[in-house]
Design a protein around this motif. Sequence first.
Motif, PDB file in Angstrom:
ATOM      1  N   SER A   1       1.021   4.039  -2.956  1.00  0.00           N
ATOM      2  CA  SER A   1       0.810   5.457  -2.674  1.00  0.00           C
ATOM      3  C   SER A   1       1.971   6.289  -3.209  1.00  0.00           C
ATOM      4  CB  SER A   1       0.661   5.663  -1.167  1.00  0.00           C
ATOM      5  OG  SER A   1       0.595   7.037  -0.867  1.00  0.00           O
ATOM      6  N   GLU A   2       3.193   5.806  -2.993  1.00  0.00           N
ATOM      7  CA  GLU A   2       4.367   6.519  -3.519  1.00  0.00           C
ATOM      8  C   GLU A   2       4.341   6.580  -5.036  1.00  0.00           C
ATOM      9  OE1 GLU A   2       8.136   5.029  -2.201  1.00  0.00           O
ATOM     10  OE2 GLU A   2       8.136   6.384  -0.494  1.00  0.00           O
TER      11      GLU A   2
ATOM     12  N   LEU B   1       0.833  -1.204   0.000  1.00  0.00           N
ATOM     13  CA  LEU B   1       0.000   0.000   0.000  1.00  0.00           C
ATOM     14  C   LEU B   1       0.869   1.255   0.000  1.00  0.00           C
ATOM     15  CD1 LEU B   1      -2.837  -1.044   2.469  1.00  0.00           C
ATOM     16  CD2 LEU B   1      -3.007  -0.752  -0.015  1.00  0.00           C
ATOM     17  N   TYR B   2       1.946   1.233   0.776  1.00  0.00           N
ATOM     18  CA  TYR B   2       2.861   2.371   0.817  1.00  0.00           C
ATOM     19  C   TYR B   2       3.513   2.572  -0.548  1.00  0.00           C
ATOM     20  CZ  TYR B   2       6.692   5.427   2.158  1.00  0.00           C
ATOM     21  OH  TYR B   2       7.570   6.475   2.234  1.00  0.00           O
TER      22      TYR B   2
ATOM     23  N   ASN C   1       1.556   2.488 -13.831  1.00  0.00           N
ATOM     24  CA  ASN C   1       1.756   1.290 -13.021  1.00  0.00           C
ATOM     25  C   ASN C   1       2.141   0.096 -13.885  1.00  0.00           C
ATOM     26  OD1 ASN C   1       1.324   2.325 -10.428  1.00  0.00           O
ATOM     27  ND2 ASN C   1      -0.883   2.150 -10.643  1.00  0.00           N
TER      28      ASN C   1
ATOM     29  N   GLU D   1       1.730   6.478  -6.970  1.00  0.00           N
ATOM     30  CA  GLU D   1       0.698   7.412  -7.421  1.00  0.00           C
ATOM     31  C   GLU D   1       1.187   8.852  -7.287  1.00  0.00           C
ATOM     32  OE1 GLU D   1      -3.994   8.523  -6.960  1.00  0.00           O
ATOM     33  OE2 GLU D   1      -3.317   6.512  -6.473  1.00  0.00           O
ATOM     34  N   ASP D   2       1.948   9.135  -6.221  1.00  0.00           N
ATOM     35  CA  ASP D   2       2.530  10.472  -6.072  1.00  0.00           C
ATOM     36  C   ASP D   2       3.499  10.775  -7.218  1.00  0.00           C
ATOM     37  OD1 ASP D   2       1.101  10.805  -3.726  1.00  0.00           O
ATOM     38  OD2 ASP D   2       2.822  10.443  -2.409  1.00  0.00           O
TER      39      ASP D   2
END
Length: 126
Positions: free
Chosen positions: A24-25, A20-21, A98, A27-28
């Motif tokens: 999130s990274e 998940l981390y 991705n 996506e940033d």
Amino acid sequence: PHGGAAAERASSVLDIDALLYAASEREDEAHAIFSEFDRDGSGSIDVSELGSVLKRMKIISEQMPPASVDEFVRTQMQLADTDQSGQLSFAEFVDYYNAVCDLPQIAQAARDAAEKAAAAEAAKAA
């Protein structure tokens, strides 16, 4: 026995948190790239802007002939542009980003699986 299962569950929870981390990274990162290359501020990326993104990501080599670059970028746009609007929304771009980022890992996993299968076949034949 129960301690092993609990440790295994804890390990899988940590793996999920790590994934998940990482997501999130990523996506940033995608947002930063999207914002940088959405030069006209339209909230989407067109084929020309996608070409710039692919060059920055070093997916397109400077040595590629321009006609090959154009064809490659058009093909990538067709793959990424799931609603066929001719523009990549941020959501479409994140999905594409991705997939592109995951390609080396997917290719390595496929190579590893093929090598394992070949080794098993060779051992079976011996």
